[in-house]
Each structure stands twice: as structure tokens, then as C-alpha cells.
Design a protein around this motif. Sequence first.
Motif, PDB file in Angstrom:
ATOM      1  N   ASP A  77      46.260  99.611  61.610  1.00 51.74           N
ATOM      2  CA  ASP A  77      45.315 100.413  62.409  1.00 51.74           C
ATOM      3  C   ASP A  77      44.357 101.231  61.563  1.00 51.74           C
ATOM      4  O   ASP A  77      43.776 102.198  62.047  1.00 51.74           O
ATOM      5  CB  ASP A  77      46.090 101.388  63.320  1.00 51.74           C
ATOM      6  CG  ASP A  77      47.094 100.666  64.177  1.00 51.74           C
ATOM      7  OD1 ASP A  77      46.755  99.590  64.679  1.00 51.74           O
ATOM      8  OD2 ASP A  77      48.226 101.169  64.321  1.00 51.74           O
ATOM      9  N   GLY A  78      44.235 100.923  60.301  1.00 53.91           N
ATOM     10  CA  GLY A  78      43.365 101.725  59.432  1.00 53.91           C
ATOM     11  C   GLY A  78      44.190 102.368  58.327  1.00 53.91           C
ATOM     12  O   GLY A  78      45.292 101.909  58.022  1.00 53.91           O
ATOM     13  N   TRP A  79      43.668 103.437  57.750  1.00 57.86           N
ATOM     14  CA  TRP A  79      44.357 104.086  56.640  1.00 57.86           C
ATOM     15  C   TRP A  79      45.142 105.292  57.117  1.00 57.86           C
ATOM     16  O   TRP A  79      44.736 105.983  58.044  1.00 57.86           O
ATOM     17  CB  TRP A  79      43.345 104.555  55.600  1.00 57.86           C
ATOM     18  CG  TRP A  79      42.741 103.449  54.788  1.00 57.86           C
ATOM     19  CD1 TRP A  79      41.587 102.784  55.068  1.00 57.86           C
ATOM     20  CD2 TRP A  79      43.261 102.893  53.571  1.00 57.86           C
ATOM     21  NE1 TRP A  79      41.359 101.838  54.083  1.00 57.86           N
ATOM     22  CE2 TRP A  79      42.359 101.894  53.157  1.00 57.86           C
ATOM     23  CE3 TRP A  79      44.388 103.150  52.785  1.00 57.86           C
ATOM     24  CZ2 TRP A  79      42.550 101.135  51.997  1.00 57.86           C
ATOM     25  CZ3 TRP A  79      44.583 102.416  51.623  1.00 57.86           C
ATOM     26  CH2 TRP A  79      43.678 101.416  51.247  1.00 57.86           C
ATOM     27  N   LEU A  80      46.255 105.526  56.417  1.00 60.10           N
ATOM     28  CA  LEU A  80      47.028 106.748  56.606  1.00 60.10           C
ATOM     29  C   LEU A  80      46.927 107.504  55.285  1.00 60.10           C
ATOM     30  O   LEU A  80      47.146 106.924  54.216  1.00 60.10           O
ATOM     31  CB  LEU A  80      48.483 106.370  56.889  1.00 60.10           C
ATOM     32  CG  LEU A  80      49.456 107.478  57.244  1.00 60.10           C
ATOM     33  CD1 LEU A  80      49.101 108.083  58.591  1.00 60.10           C
ATOM     34  CD2 LEU A  80      50.881 106.917  57.293  1.00 60.10           C
ATOM     35  N   LEU A  81      46.554 108.777  55.332  1.00 62.37           N
ATOM     36  CA  LEU A  81      46.476 109.568  54.094  1.00 62.37           C
ATOM     37  C   LEU A  81      47.456 110.732  54.179  1.00 62.37           C
ATOM     38  O   LEU A  81      47.271 111.645  54.985  1.00 62.37           O
ATOM     39  CB  LEU A  81      45.052 110.094  53.867  1.00 62.37           C
ATOM     40  CG  LEU A  81      44.879 110.958  52.606  1.00 62.37           C
ATOM     41  CD1 LEU A  81      45.167 110.145  51.331  1.00 62.37           C
ATOM     42  CD2 LEU A  81      43.461 111.544  52.532  1.00 62.37           C
ATOM     43  N   HIS A  82      48.511 110.646  53.365  1.00 61.42           N
ATOM     44  CA  HIS A  82      49.461 111.769  53.258  1.00 61.42           C
ATOM     45  C   HIS A  82      48.879 112.722  52.224  1.00 61.42           C
ATOM     46  O   HIS A  82      48.758 112.363  51.051  1.00 61.42           O
ATOM     47  CB  HIS A  82      50.831 111.241  52.825  1.00 61.42           C
ATOM     48  CG  HIS A  82      51.925 112.263  52.922  1.00 61.42           C
ATOM     49  ND1 HIS A  82      51.859 113.500  52.323  1.00 61.42           N
ATOM     50  CD2 HIS A  82      53.129 112.234  53.562  1.00 61.42           C
ATOM     51  CE1 HIS A  82      52.967 114.187  52.587  1.00 61.42           C
ATOM     52  NE2 HIS A  82      53.745 113.435  53.348  1.00 61.42           N
ATOM     53  N   CYS A  83      48.506 113.905  52.670  1.00 57.02           N
ATOM     54  CA  CYS A  83      47.793 114.850  51.793  1.00 57.02           C
ATOM     55  C   CYS A  83      48.735 115.818  51.089  1.00 57.02           C
ATOM     56  O   CYS A  83      48.258 116.728  50.394  1.00 57.02           O
ATOM     57  CB  CYS A  83      46.762 115.631  52.604  1.00 57.02           C
ATOM     58  SG  CYS A  83      45.494 114.578  53.341  1.00 57.02           S
ATOM     59  N   GLY A  84      50.046 115.642  51.230  1.00 57.47           N
ATOM     60  CA  GLY A  84      50.984 116.535  50.551  1.00 57.47           C
ATOM     61  C   GLY A  84      50.722 117.974  50.926  1.00 57.47           C
ATOM     62  O   GLY A  84      50.638 118.323  52.108  1.00 57.47           O
ATOM     63  N   ASP A  85      50.520 118.833  49.925  1.00 56.06           N
ATOM     64  CA  ASP A  85      50.270 120.254  50.160  1.00 56.06           C
ATOM     65  C   ASP A  85      48.807 120.626  49.917  1.00 56.06           C
ATOM     66  O   ASP A  85      48.495 121.771  49.622  1.00 56.06           O
ATOM     67  CB  ASP A  85      51.179 121.107  49.261  1.00 56.06           C
ATOM     68  CG  ASP A  85      52.620 121.116  49.751  1.00 56.06           C
ATOM     69  OD1 ASP A  85      52.901 120.468  50.782  1.00 56.06           O
ATOM     70  OD2 ASP A  85      53.457 121.768  49.112  1.00 56.06           O
ATOM     71  N   ALA A  86      47.904 119.644  50.052  1.00 59.80           N
ATOM     72  CA  ALA A  86      46.478 119.938  49.881  1.00 59.80           C
ATOM     73  C   ALA A  86      45.969 120.809  51.027  1.00 59.80           C
ATOM     74  O   ALA A  86      44.940 121.462  50.919  1.00 59.80           O
ATOM     75  CB  ALA A  86      45.669 118.650  49.794  1.00 59.80           C
TER      76      ALA A  86
END
Length: 280
Positions: free
Chosen positions: A198-207
Motif C-alpha cells: 500500500d505504499g511506504w511505511l516510515l518508522h521515525c523512531g524518536d524523531a
Amino acid sequence: MRIHHLNCGSFCPHGARLINGEGGLLERGRIVCHCLAIETADGLVLVDTGFGTEDARNPRQLGSMFRALMNPRPEIATTAIEQIEALGFAPGDVRHIVTTHLDLDHAGGLPDFPDAEVHLLATELAEALNPHLNERLRYIGGAHWRHDPNWVEHGTGGDDWFGFESVRILPGIDAEILLVPLLGHSRGHTGVAVKTADGWLLHCGDAYFNHGELSTPPTCPPVLRFFQNLTASDNKARKRNQERLRELAARHGDEITMLCAHDPHELEREHAKSSAATAT
Ligand SMILES: [Zn+2]
């Protein structure tokens, strides 16, 4: 490719309204440790590990200041290893772990998977193994890597990904998983992008810590804002990267699902999506 969204530990500090933006001042707030377990042809890939078995058995190793401030609740039942077994996998199925950074609430589960390759930015590993004086507390004396993990260090640079640099890891397997450096919270902090159907998943952590920080203008409950400023290794870089994430959300929010490690609303949103997909 199936992605499981796991909560591998919680914090319950006082002051729900100042932490979650809702609830009473005397109620306890809720902070989660949002981790991913990705099924690939080469076994499971974990993104972050939350708290591990030894943290649950011996929470003192997390340090008295952190415990007093954040009231972490490491429990055996919420460790990644327990949840993975509940899903029907064996711990040995976890072949790769990708860590956004090595703070204690992200790296606690590393000792539970001693045979996995642990992918991270080289700058984060260098800092964790030999921290500056003001960074010593956050890496708790190396308690989470005494087992000498199979580190796989990655440099920065690489290809363009929506205007960010990105480094493809695990090129030999079907899953497209990228490190997207987001320095600031720690010296080698990175996001992790995963290509899905379904597209991209971005896990941003603690950003960022709260979904409101991706809105324009951003919003964030005051205690979370204070905490982020307090714990940043490079606060200027952290703020700059958070601004870039806001732009990314505004321009490409329809192609990229973004989430951070500690926001319970985002975790519930992903659980609701998984339940809806299972029901259809
Ligand atoms: Zn964290």
C-alpha cells in the motif's frame, strides 16, 4: 509481506494531559514502544525491540533517574520475544533487527535474539560503545549488548528517497527496507522505511513523539516537548529533521504512512487497520 505492529513496553509517567494532550493532570500518561515485526522470505525482521526479558526481570538496570522520571513498565508479556512466539514464530526466526538507535527503550530486546544481525548507523554504534560524558546515562553501561551482538554497521549517504538520503539494507531479500538517517535525538538516529503493498511505511523512531508534530503548524503536549529538548544529542539537527518530516507528511502523506516509537494513537491506528484488513 505482512507487518505486525507490536507494543514492546510502556511508560506511565504522571500527568496524562501534559503527555498525551488529554486526561487529567494527576492521571498517568501513556507512552508505548511501537516496534515492527516484518515477515520476509528470509525470516522475521524486527524494527526496534522495546524492553527485553532482562529489563522485566531486573528493571533496576534501566537506572534510577530514568525510572523516577518515566515510570517504565517492562513486562515479560510485552517483550518482542513473547509476542513473536504468540504469533507462532520461534525466536530463531528473527534473522535481522533494525534499530532506530540504541536508547534503552529501543535496544532492550537485543539480548533475547543473540543470533540476529543488528543493523544500525555506524555513528550510533560508535557513540554507544564509547559515549561522550553527557551521553553515558542513556546507554546504561552497555547492559543491552553484553552478549556481543552481530552488529551490521551502515554508513550514511546512499540514494535519494523523497528528498532524504537512504541506505538500502538486506539487498539479498525480497523486502525493501531502508535506513533514512534522522540525526538529532541521538548522534546516529535513523528512520526505517519499509515498502509495502500500500505504499511506504516510515518508522521515525524518536524523531518526533506525538502525531501532532507532523501537522502544520505542529502541536505537542508540553512534557513531551520538554523531554525531547532535554534528551537530544543535537537539538538543532533534531528540529531541522522534524521540520523535514512535516514537509514530507504534507507533500507525500498519501504515499507514506509515518509513525514514531512512542505515540499510542498511531499504534491504535495501525492495529485498527490490521483488524479491518483481517475482517475483509
Ligand atoms: Zn525512545
